[in-house]
Design a protein around this motif. Structure first.
Motif, PDB file in Angstrom:
ATOM      1  N   ARG A  48      16.125 -13.399  12.631  1.00 44.65           N
ATOM      2  CA  ARG A  48      16.304 -12.399  13.674  1.00 44.65           C
ATOM      3  C   ARG A  48      15.253 -12.563  14.766  1.00 44.65           C
ATOM      4  O   ARG A  48      14.255 -13.250  14.603  1.00 44.65           O
ATOM      5  N   ALA A  49      15.473 -11.864  15.872  1.00 44.64           N
ATOM      6  CA  ALA A  49      14.473 -11.841  16.941  1.00 44.64           C
ATOM      7  C   ALA A  49      13.386 -10.843  16.570  1.00 44.64           C
ATOM      8  O   ALA A  49      13.373 -10.288  15.482  1.00 44.64           O
ATOM      9  N   ASN A  50      12.436 -10.608  17.501  1.00 44.62           N
ATOM     10  CA  ASN A  50      11.329  -9.667  17.286  1.00 44.62           C
ATOM     11  C   ASN A  50      10.536 -10.006  16.033  1.00 44.62           C
ATOM     12  O   ASN A  50      10.133  -9.139  15.266  1.00 44.62           O
ATOM     13  N   GLU A  51      10.305 -11.329  15.837  1.00 47.93           N
ATOM     14  CA  GLU A  51       9.586 -11.775  14.656  1.00 47.93           C
ATOM     15  C   GLU A  51      10.261 -11.288  13.377  1.00 47.93           C
ATOM     16  O   GLU A  51       9.631 -11.057  12.365  1.00 47.93           O
ATOM     17  N   ASP A  52      11.577 -11.095  13.417  1.00 50.28           N
ATOM     18  CA  ASP A  52      12.371 -10.812  12.224  1.00 50.28           C
ATOM     19  C   ASP A  52      11.906  -9.557  11.487  1.00 50.28           C
ATOM     20  O   ASP A  52      11.547  -9.598  10.322  1.00 50.28           O
ATOM     21  N   SER A  53      11.902  -8.435  12.157  1.00 51.63           N
ATOM     22  CA  SER A  53      11.450  -7.210  11.496  1.00 51.63           C
ATOM     23  C   SER A  53      12.233  -5.989  11.951  1.00 51.63           C
ATOM     24  O   SER A  53      12.851  -5.985  13.012  1.00 51.63           O
ATOM     25  N   GLY A  69       3.409  -3.896  20.317  1.00 47.54           N
ATOM     26  CA  GLY A  69       4.632  -4.685  20.233  1.00 47.54           C
ATOM     27  C   GLY A  69       5.045  -4.981  18.804  1.00 47.54           C
ATOM     28  O   GLY A  69       4.209  -5.331  17.968  1.00 47.54           O
ATOM     29  N   GLN A  70       6.311  -4.828  18.530  1.00 43.87           N
ATOM     30  CA  GLN A  70       6.825  -5.016  17.171  1.00 43.87           C
ATOM     31  C   GLN A  70       6.653  -6.454  16.689  1.00 43.87           C
ATOM     32  O   GLN A  70       6.400  -6.699  15.511  1.00 43.87           O
ATOM     33  N   ALA A 226      20.301  -2.234  16.968  1.00 41.66           N
ATOM     34  CA  ALA A 226      20.803  -3.583  17.146  1.00 41.66           C
ATOM     35  C   ALA A 226      19.976  -4.352  18.181  1.00 41.66           C
ATOM     36  O   ALA A 226      19.652  -5.522  17.986  1.00 41.66           O
ATOM     37  N   ILE A 227      19.623  -3.696  19.267  1.00 43.05           N
ATOM     38  CA  ILE A 227      18.813  -4.330  20.307  1.00 43.05           C
ATOM     39  C   ILE A 227      17.434  -4.634  19.780  1.00 43.05           C
ATOM     40  O   ILE A 227      16.893  -5.734  19.987  1.00 43.05           O
ATOM     41  N   ARG A 228      16.840  -3.669  19.074  1.00 39.32           N
ATOM     42  CA  ARG A 228      15.485  -3.846  18.547  1.00 39.32           C
ATOM     43  C   ARG A 228      15.400  -5.019  17.572  1.00 39.32           C
ATOM     44  O   ARG A 228      14.405  -5.730  17.502  1.00 39.32           O
ATOM     45  N   ASN A 229      16.483  -5.233  16.799  1.00 40.43           N
ATOM     46  CA  ASN A 229      16.485  -6.296  15.798  1.00 40.43           C
ATOM     47  C   ASN A 229      17.131  -7.582  16.284  1.00 40.43           C
ATOM     48  O   ASN A 229      17.391  -8.501  15.503  1.00 40.43           O
ATOM     49  N   GLY A 230      17.400  -7.658  17.588  1.00 41.23           N
ATOM     50  CA  GLY A 230      17.915  -8.878  18.161  1.00 41.23           C
ATOM     51  C   GLY A 230      19.344  -9.212  17.763  1.00 41.23           C
ATOM     52  O   GLY A 230      19.754 -10.374  17.771  1.00 41.23           O
TER      53      GLY A 230
END
Length: 232
Positions: A48-53, A69-70, A226-230
């Protein structure tokens, strides 16, 4: 999980199949016992995006969360600074972040009252989590207390309701992701149906399934998750 952890959790009034509110309550209690002012529970997701979190629970103020930043928070819980389950607890101070995070991020942590930490990586079934406790003082957390906090956290996460946890891999189908993406861009149900060449009822069905899979309470929350987790 030790009998001590199970007993402590039950003594605190927490039952199996914990909901999000229960998880917040127990993390608040664990933080108080540890002497931490802040806590964060992240689920680490593969691919996933956001370093997968994905953040499951935290008491950080919004400005602090945005400033750090997450992606950088996920980097902390995935790093060598985090204690693996079964390993000796190793509380650490902000200075240990040098080299791991950009200087401006370290500065943001300090400005927002995060100067000492206790962090652990957990594996519950197929799901991976990171627990991060922090405080404004530079005094290290007691190692025994940190180990106990990690133990109780692990037990709590093993008892949370399954629908709070995103399954490894992408939980959304391609159609569910398409519908959420168009809705997030301001399209109505009828407009999305026209774009995708399906009925409005079908679009509503896809969106409903996406809401359920993302453990959201409504469309807005599903889109934000959904946006937060890419995912879109």
């Amino acid at each position: 999980m030790s009998i001590d952890a199970s007993h402590t959790l039950r003594q605190s009034g927490y039952a199996p199949a914990l909901g999000r509110g229960d998880l917040v309550a127990i993390m608040r209690d664990i933080s108080t016992r540890l002497g931490a002012e802040h806590y964060m529970v992240l689920q680490c997701l593969a691919g996933r995006a956001n370093e997968d979190s994905r953040i499951l629970a935290c008491n950080w103020v919004f400005d602090s969360l945005q400033a750090v930043g997450q992606a950088h928070l996920a980097r902390i819980v995935r790093s060598h600074l985090a204690t693996a389950l079964g390993s000796h607890a190793r509380p650490f101070t902000l200075e240990c972040m040098a080299g791991l995070l950009p200087a401006e991020v370290v500065e943001s942590l300090e400005e927002n009252g995060h100067r000492s930490f206790a962090c652990q990586q957990l594996l519950i079934g197929q799901a991976r989590f990171g627990i991060l406790f922090s405080a404004a003082t530079r005094e290290l957390f007691d190692e025994a207390a940190a180990a106990h906090a990690h133990m109780i956290s692990c037990y709590a996460l093993s008892q949370i309701a399954p629908d709070l946890v995103v399954e490894p891999g992408d939980p959304l189908s391609e159609r569910e992701r398409e519908c959420l993406r168009w809705v997030s861009e301001g399209k109505t149900t009828d407009e999305v149906a026209m774009i995708l060449g399906v009925s409005s009822n079908t679009v509503n069905s896809y969106v409903t399934h996406a809401i359920q899979k993302l453990s959201a309470s409504n469309r807005a929350m599903a889109m934000a998750t959904a946006i937060r987790n890419g995912l879109i």
